[in-house]
Design an enzyme around this catalytic site. Structure first.
Site, PDB file in Angstrom:
ATOM      1  N   HIS A 255       0.692  -0.946   0.071  1.00 23.23           N
ATOM      2  CA  HIS A 255      -0.134   0.015  -0.100  1.00 23.23           C
ATOM      3  C   HIS A 255       0.944   1.266  -0.054  1.00 23.23           C
ATOM      4  O   HIS A 255       0.329   2.132  -0.774  1.00 23.23           O
ATOM      5  CB  HIS A 255      -0.876  -0.090   1.338  1.00 23.23           C
ATOM      6  CG  HIS A 255      -2.149  -1.045   1.084  1.00 23.23           C
ATOM      7  ND1 HIS A 255      -2.274  -2.180   2.054  1.00 23.23           N
ATOM      8  CD2 HIS A 255      -2.934  -1.258  -0.012  1.00 23.23           C
ATOM      9  CE1 HIS A 255      -3.315  -2.699   1.557  1.00 23.23           C
ATOM     10  NE2 HIS A 255      -3.632  -2.380   0.558  1.00 23.23           N
TER      11      HIS A 255
ATOM     12  N   ASP B 239     -10.218  -3.000   0.676  1.00 22.62           N
ATOM     13  CA  ASP B 239      -9.668  -3.369   2.192  1.00 22.62           C
ATOM     14  C   ASP B 239      -9.297  -1.987   2.918  1.00 22.62           C
ATOM     15  O   ASP B 239      -9.266  -2.060   4.101  1.00 22.62           O
ATOM     16  CB  ASP B 239      -8.531  -4.293   2.153  1.00 22.62           C
ATOM     17  CG  ASP B 239      -7.312  -3.889   1.317  1.00 22.62           C
ATOM     18  OD1 ASP B 239      -6.797  -2.899   1.491  1.00 22.62           O
ATOM     19  OD2 ASP B 239      -7.114  -4.456   0.176  1.00 22.62           O
TER      20      ASP B 239
ATOM     21  N   GLU C  10     -15.443   1.149  -5.299  1.00 17.69           N
ATOM     22  CA  GLU C  10     -15.237  -0.278  -5.064  1.00 17.69           C
ATOM     23  C   GLU C  10     -16.523  -0.970  -5.345  1.00 17.69           C
ATOM     24  O   GLU C  10     -17.496  -0.594  -4.951  1.00 17.69           O
ATOM     25  CB  GLU C  10     -14.777  -0.626  -3.541  1.00 17.69           C
ATOM     26  CG  GLU C  10     -15.004  -2.013  -3.111  1.00 17.69           C
ATOM     27  CD  GLU C  10     -14.025  -2.778  -3.919  1.00 17.69           C
ATOM     28  OE1 GLU C  10     -12.981  -2.570  -3.848  1.00 17.69           O
ATOM     29  OE2 GLU C  10     -14.576  -3.997  -4.262  1.00 17.69           O
TER      30      GLU C  10
ATOM     31  N   ASP D 147      -6.373   0.093  -7.646  1.00 16.79           N
ATOM     32  CA  ASP D 147      -5.843  -1.111  -6.560  1.00 16.79           C
ATOM     33  C   ASP D 147      -6.713  -2.139  -6.829  1.00 16.79           C
ATOM     34  O   ASP D 147      -7.696  -2.571  -6.039  1.00 16.79           O
ATOM     35  CB  ASP D 147      -6.012  -0.387  -5.269  1.00 16.79           C
ATOM     36  CG  ASP D 147      -5.321  -1.416  -4.147  1.00 16.79           C
ATOM     37  OD1 ASP D 147      -4.874  -2.489  -4.529  1.00 16.79           O
ATOM     38  OD2 ASP D 147      -5.697  -1.105  -2.957  1.00 16.79           O
ATOM     39  N   GLY D 148      -6.540  -2.786  -7.969  1.00 18.67           N
ATOM     40  CA  GLY D 148      -7.494  -4.028  -8.231  1.00 18.67           C
ATOM     41  C   GLY D 148      -6.385  -5.396  -7.984  1.00 18.67           C
ATOM     42  O   GLY D 148      -5.407  -5.194  -7.472  1.00 18.67           O
TER      43      GLY D 148
ATOM     44  N   ASP E 253      -5.578  -9.272  -9.441  1.00 21.72           N
ATOM     45  CA  ASP E 253      -5.413  -9.855 -10.812  1.00 21.72           C
ATOM     46  C   ASP E 253      -6.233  -9.847 -11.736  1.00 21.72           C
ATOM     47  O   ASP E 253      -7.555  -9.622 -11.372  1.00 21.72           O
ATOM     48  CB  ASP E 253      -4.816 -11.420 -10.603  1.00 21.72           C
ATOM     49  CG  ASP E 253      -3.634 -11.489  -9.766  1.00 21.72           C
ATOM     50  OD1 ASP E 253      -3.062 -10.261  -9.654  1.00 21.72           O
ATOM     51  OD2 ASP E 253      -3.230 -12.520  -9.087  1.00 21.72           O
TER      52      ASP E 253
HETATM   53  N1  SPD Z   1      -1.798 -10.966  -6.881  1.00 23.14           N
HETATM   54  C1  SPD Z   1      -2.612  -9.983  -6.282  1.00 23.14           C
HETATM   55  C2  SPD Z   1      -2.580  -8.733  -6.546  1.00 23.14           C
HETATM   56  C3  SPD Z   1      -3.472  -7.920  -5.782  1.00 23.14           C
HETATM   57  C4  SPD Z   1      -3.393  -6.656  -5.570  1.00 23.14           C
HETATM   58  N2  SPD Z   1      -4.223  -5.920  -5.054  1.00 23.14           N
HETATM   59  C5  SPD Z   1      -4.514  -6.121  -3.562  1.00 23.14           C
HETATM   60  C6  SPD Z   1      -5.291  -5.193  -2.865  1.00 23.14           C
HETATM   61  C7  SPD Z   1      -4.911  -4.684  -1.631  1.00 23.14           C
HETATM   62  N3  SPD Z   1      -5.677  -3.325  -1.371  1.00 23.14           N
END
Ligand code: SPD
Length: 279
Positions: free
Chosen positions: A63, A87, A107, A157-158, A160
């Site tokens: 983060h 989150d 979100e 902030d996604g 995969d």
């Molecule tokens: N391989 C998983 C990648 C996830 C990235 N985002 C996570 C969200 C955390 N806030």
């Protein structure tokens, strides 16, 4: 003590498992499966559709690196948008900056926010901040309807490209981000790992380079994601990612556990095997 493991299987190529102390939550929302386990190595861990998202013990690496490089280089940071980030960990880092006046977080899945508030209160601790507007809707639709230049910084902030995150990958979505970004602004996103996911990593970088004049991937750790090395990407029309605004970076360094100006500089040094395509 339970003798169970929580495990991520990435595309049938890598299995990464954590020893479970206790299962805390398991539901299927209208969008995805949401699980929380208390684990030996990382404390509480959030998983979406079988993919590790965040943990109490390692969330700061991810983060802090997603949020601060953009926020200490963009000329203005009054208006910030986060797409995803249910989150709350990214919002918490963004709101550490006093110059942020308005943070919109879009979100798609309200249940991710509610489950995080219940089981990961340390990570989800910024939802009460008066500067935050939380919207439960599809980020793709939100951006399509947003006016040009509405935000100084946009952070993606996604997960995969599986489940609801799939539509957050690719040139069409990045094009919308570029349009909604203020012309001098910065777009930052999590951009996967060149280890194991090399094809996806190159695809994302190629799509970003088709949209933004300046595209700079940077490196750090995300131990929970199994590959160790992780990347984020700093995109803009004209912002040098190494031209740090010292006052802002100095102020945020008092709060961060990992990020500081030395880490920032080092993170943008690409390994030889990757930098050739970026000369
Ligand atoms: N391989 C998983 C990648 C996830 C990235 N985002 C996570 C969200 C955390 N806030």
């Amino acid at each position: 003590m339970c003798d169970e493991w929580i495990e991520e299987n990435w595309a049938g190529l890598v299995r990464h498992g954590l020893k479970v102390r206790a299962w805390l939550h398991d539901e299927t929302s209208p969008f995805q499966r949401i699980q929380v386990a208390d684990t030996e190595p990382y404390g509480r861990v959030l998983m979406l559709d079988g993919i590790f998202q965040t943990s109490e013990r390692d969330e700061h690496y991810y983060h802090e690196m997603l949020a601060h490089p953009a926020l200490v280089t963009a000329p203005e940071i009054a208006r910030v948008l986060i797409v995803g980030g249910g989150d709350g960990g990214t919002a918490r880092q963004v709101l550490r900056h006093a110059e942020v006046r308005e943070l919109v977080m879009v979100e798609i899945d309200e249940r991710v926010v509610r489950v995080s508030q219940e089981y990961l209160p340390g990570i989800a601790s910024a939802f009460g901040d008066a500067r935050l507007e939380l919207r439960f809707e599809d980020g793709v639709r939100y951006l399509a309807d947003a006016p040009d230049g509405a935000f100084d910084v946009i952070i993606l902030d996604g997960s995969d490209p599986v489940g609801p995150s799939r539509s957050l990958f690719g040139a069409a979505f990045y094009q919308q981000c570029a349009r909604v970004l203020e012309p001098a602004g910065v777009f930052a996103l999590q951009s996967e790992s060149p280890n194991v996911m090399g094809d996806l990593w190159r695809e994302v970088q190629g799509a970003l380079r088709g949209v933004f004049p300046r595209v700079h991937p940077y490196f750090g750790y995300a131990p929970l994601y199994g590959c160790g090395m992780w990347t984020w990407t700093h995109c803009s029309r004209c912002v040098d990612p190494l031209a740090v605004i010292e006052r802002r970076a100095g102020a945020v360094e008092h709060h961060t556990r990992y990020y500081h100006r030395g880490i920032h500089r080092g993170a943008f040094a690409l390994p030889n095997e990757l930098r050739r395509g970026f000369d």
